[in-house]
Structures are given as structure tokens and as C-alpha cells.
Design a protein around this motif. Structure first.
Motif, mmCIF file in Angstrom:
data_model
loop_
_atom_site.group_PDB
_atom_site.id
_atom_site.type_symbol
_atom_site.label_atom_id
_atom_site.label_comp_id
_atom_site.label_asym_id
_atom_site.label_seq_id
_atom_site.Cartn_x
_atom_site.Cartn_y
_atom_site.Cartn_z
ATOM 1 N N ILE A 1 -8.122 -1.721 2.157
ATOM 2 C CA ILE A 1 -9.407 -1.891 1.480
ATOM 3 C C ILE A 1 -10.386 -0.816 1.935
ATOM 4 O O ILE A 1 -11.130 -0.249 1.121
ATOM 5 C CB ILE A 1 -9.979 -3.295 1.747
ATOM 6 N N THR A 2 -10.361 -0.506 3.216
ATOM 7 C CA THR A 2 -11.245 0.540 3.733
ATOM 8 C C THR A 2 -10.917 1.890 3.103
ATOM 9 O O THR A 2 -11.818 2.634 2.708
ATOM 10 C CB THR A 2 -11.112 0.637 5.267
ATOM 11 N N LEU B 1 -12.217 1.917 -0.441
ATOM 12 C CA LEU B 1 -13.677 2.084 -0.493
ATOM 13 C C LEU B 1 -14.088 3.525 -0.204
ATOM 14 O O LEU B 1 -14.995 4.062 -0.858
ATOM 15 C CB LEU B 1 -14.355 1.136 0.500
ATOM 16 N N ILE B 2 -13.427 4.142 0.749
ATOM 17 C CA ILE B 2 -13.731 5.543 1.063
ATOM 18 C C ILE B 2 -13.361 6.440 -0.111
ATOM 19 O O ILE B 2 -14.131 7.330 -0.492
ATOM 20 C CB ILE B 2 -13.006 5.969 2.355
ATOM 21 N N PHE C 1 -13.205 5.608 -3.283
ATOM 22 C CA PHE C 1 -14.161 5.384 -4.369
ATOM 23 C C PHE C 1 -15.498 6.047 -4.053
ATOM 24 O O PHE C 1 -16.111 6.661 -4.942
ATOM 25 C CB PHE C 1 -14.373 3.888 -4.628
ATOM 26 N N SER C 2 -15.956 5.947 -2.802
ATOM 27 C CA SER C 2 -17.242 6.552 -2.434
ATOM 28 C C SER C 2 -17.217 8.064 -2.601
ATOM 29 O O SER C 2 -18.154 8.652 -3.160
ATOM 30 C CB SER C 2 -17.594 6.212 -0.985
ATOM 31 N N TRP D 1 -17.161 8.813 -6.272
ATOM 32 C CA TRP D 1 -18.448 8.528 -6.905
ATOM 33 C C TRP D 1 -19.443 9.662 -6.648
ATOM 34 O O TRP D 1 -20.102 10.145 -7.566
ATOM 35 C CB TRP D 1 -19.011 7.202 -6.392
ATOM 36 N N THR E 1 -20.824 5.781 -12.321
ATOM 37 C CA THR E 1 -19.979 4.661 -11.921
ATOM 38 C C THR E 1 -18.835 4.469 -12.902
ATOM 39 O O THR E 1 -17.686 4.241 -12.495
ATOM 40 C CB THR E 1 -20.815 3.372 -11.804
ATOM 41 N N TYR F 1 -5.818 6.043 -7.374
ATOM 42 C CA TYR F 1 -5.214 4.911 -6.685
ATOM 43 C C TYR F 1 -3.766 4.711 -7.142
ATOM 44 O O TYR F 1 -2.874 4.487 -6.326
ATOM 45 C CB TYR F 1 -6.042 3.650 -6.945
#
Length: 88
Positions: free
Chosen positions: A3-4, A7-8, A10-11, A14, A57, A68
Motif C-alpha cells: 500500500i505504501t 501511494l508513493i 500515485f503521489s 500525480w 487527478t 500498477y
């Protein structure tokens, strides 16, 4: 992918898309002829940050899903990127 890690990923995606979207439809105060005293003429008249964040977004989500899937599918592995492993 954890999950981390997701998130990284995606960040980073983004923010890269956001910096590409920021200059789209940019109009400076000088372009519109309405320079506010105390600000540079190149400052944006209306930055539309909220609208650009929503567009970012949506685009980043599509790119993130593709990245992914590629990462988790095994199509590209670390061994594919290791130049020295192939040569040795």
C-alpha cells in the motif's frame, strides 16, 4: 506492491501530471491587461488550481492504473532493467 508503494507511485504520478497541466490555458495579468500593483506582470490572472487539480487527478489515476498493472503483471522486472546482469 504494498500500500505504501502504491501511494508513493500515485503521489509521484500525480505531481508529474500536475506540473504538466499547470501551464495549460495560462493567461498572465499582462495578457489580460490587468496588472495588480505590487505583483509581476507574468503572474496568472486566474490560476484555476481547483479545476486543474481535478483534471490532474483523473489523468494521474489512469496512468497509475496502467503503471500498477505493468509492475504487478511481471512484464517488466528488475532483471530487465539491470544492464550489468545482461552483460555478465
Amino acid at each position: 506492491m504494498s500500500i505504501t508503494g502504491a501511494l508513493i507511485l500515485f503521489s509521484i504520478t500525480w505531481f508529474m501530471v500536475f506540473f504538466c497541466v499547470l501551464p495549460v490555458r495560462f493567461q498572465s495579468q499582462a495578457d489580460r491587461g490587468n496588472v495588480v500593483p505590487g505583483t509581476p506582470a507574468s503572474a496568472p490572472e486566474d490560476a484555476m488550481i481547483g479545476k486543474k487539480a481535478k483534471i490532474t487527478t483523473a489523468i494521474a489515476l489512469v496512468i497509475f492504473v496502467l503503471l500498477y498493472l505493468v509492475i504487478n503483471s511481471g512484464w517488466i522486472t528488475v532483471n530487465n532493467m539491470d544492464v550489468f546482469h545482461v552483460m555478465g
